[in-house]
Design a protein around this motif. Structure first.
Motif, short mmCIF file in Angstrom:
data_model
loop_
_atom_site.label_atom_id
_atom_site.label_comp_id
_atom_site.label_asym_id
_atom_site.label_seq_id
_atom_site.Cartn_x
_atom_site.Cartn_y
_atom_site.Cartn_z
N VAL A 167 -1.08 -9.36 8.34
CA VAL A 167 -1.40 -7.95 8.18
C VAL A 167 -2.91 -7.75 8.25
N ASP A 168 -3.35 -6.82 9.07
CA ASP A 168 -4.76 -6.51 9.19
C ASP A 168 -5.23 -5.84 7.89
N ASP A 169 -6.38 -6.26 7.37
CA ASP A 169 -6.85 -5.76 6.08
C ASP A 169 -8.00 -4.77 6.21
N THR A 170 -8.13 -4.15 7.38
CA THR A 170 -9.17 -3.13 7.55
C THR A 170 -8.96 -1.98 6.58
N PHE A 171 -7.69 -1.60 6.39
CA PHE A 171 -7.34 -0.52 5.48
C PHE A 171 -6.42 -1.04 4.39
N ALA A 172 -6.39 -0.32 3.28
CA ALA A 172 -5.49 -0.65 2.18
C ALA A 172 -4.90 0.64 1.63
N PHE A 173 -3.70 0.53 1.06
CA PHE A 173 -3.15 1.64 0.29
C PHE A 173 -3.70 1.54 -1.13
N THR A 174 -4.07 2.68 -1.71
CA THR A 174 -4.52 2.72 -3.10
C THR A 174 -3.87 3.90 -3.80
N ASP A 175 -4.04 3.94 -5.12
CA ASP A 175 -3.66 5.15 -5.85
C ASP A 175 -4.90 6.04 -5.93
N ALA A 176 -4.77 7.16 -6.63
CA ALA A 176 -5.88 8.12 -6.70
C ALA A 176 -7.12 7.55 -7.37
N ASN A 177 -6.94 6.52 -8.20
CA ASN A 177 -8.07 5.91 -8.90
C ASN A 177 -8.68 4.74 -8.13
N GLY A 178 -8.16 4.47 -6.94
CA GLY A 178 -8.71 3.40 -6.12
C GLY A 178 -8.08 2.04 -6.34
N ASN A 179 -7.05 1.96 -7.17
CA ASN A 179 -6.35 0.68 -7.38
C ASN A 179 -5.49 0.35 -6.18
#
Length: 216
Positions: free
Chosen positions: A21-33
């Motif tokens: 999986v490419d790690d350019t982007f990540a899913f986070t919650d509103a707090n950045g976790n």
């Protein structure tokens, strides 16, 4: 026999490399976790929109974790939709979907290093039931500057959200912490005159914070 074994090993390594999986982007919650790739998130908290209808928010954001400008798009795989519709805005404008399907969004979102964007994806049920959606980030690259065209460079992380509306679901507008976090004017959701949630850059007559206003 050794040649055959070597060939099998090479093929397995190739498949493993393709599956990365490419790690350019990540899913986070509103707090950045960070919400890890392959995670399943169950959402049972709902909010009430300006028209009095319940909506369950994914709570997911997309963040550029790289040190360079990058382009993202998304695939939305709706595998269960007992009733109602899914509203989704990332990237680009908001659209609603009322049946199980796989949507490959054509819009592209350019993001600076460290920037994050709410995907504004919400299930709006008409009755008790469930909705299951898998969100996959697509990492895009510019292939032509004139005319501007993009192509998929790699697959990013995927997160599955399982929305549940039953007798144990909770009205999040009654939870002090959530209410306080969304009470700021800039964080309030914006709707068009059809009651559909729209992105903050939307132009026209909208409803925000229970008030009608014209955004030019």
């Amino acid at each position: 026999m050794n040649k055959f074994y070597s060939l099998v090993c090479c093929l397995m390594m190739g498949v493993s490399a393709m599956a990365q999986v490419d790690d350019t982007f990540a899913f986070t919650d509103a707090n950045g976790n960070v919400v890890a790739d392959g995670s399943t998130v169950t959402v049972k908290n709902f909010e009430t929109d300006f028209s009095g209808k319940n909506q369950f928010s994914s709570g997911l954001w997309v963040k550029n974790t790289s040190e360079a400008n990058a382009f993202a798009s998304m695939t939305i795989d709706i595998t269960q939709l007992d009733n109602g519709e899914l509203s989704h805005c990332f990237p680009g404008q908001c659209y609603t979907y009322s049946n199980c399907q796989t949507i490959v969004r054509e819009e592209i979102q350019g993001m600076k290093p460290g920037a994050k964007q709410n995907i504004y994806s919400e299930w709006k049920p008409k009755d008790k039931g469930e909705c299951t959606v898998t969100y996959t980030i697509r990492v895009m690259e510019l292939t032509s500057p004139n005319p501007i065209t993009y192509a998929e460079k790699a697959k990013g992380p995927s997160v599955t959200v399982h929305y549940v509306y039953d007798d144990t679901s909770v009205d999040a507008t009654g939870i002090g912490g959530v209410k306080a976090a969304t009470s700021g004017n800039s964080a309030q959701p914006i709707y068009n005159m059809a009651g559909q949630r729209v992105v903050p850059s939307y132009k026209g007559l909208v409803v925000k914070g229970g008030k009608k206003m014209l955004v030019r």
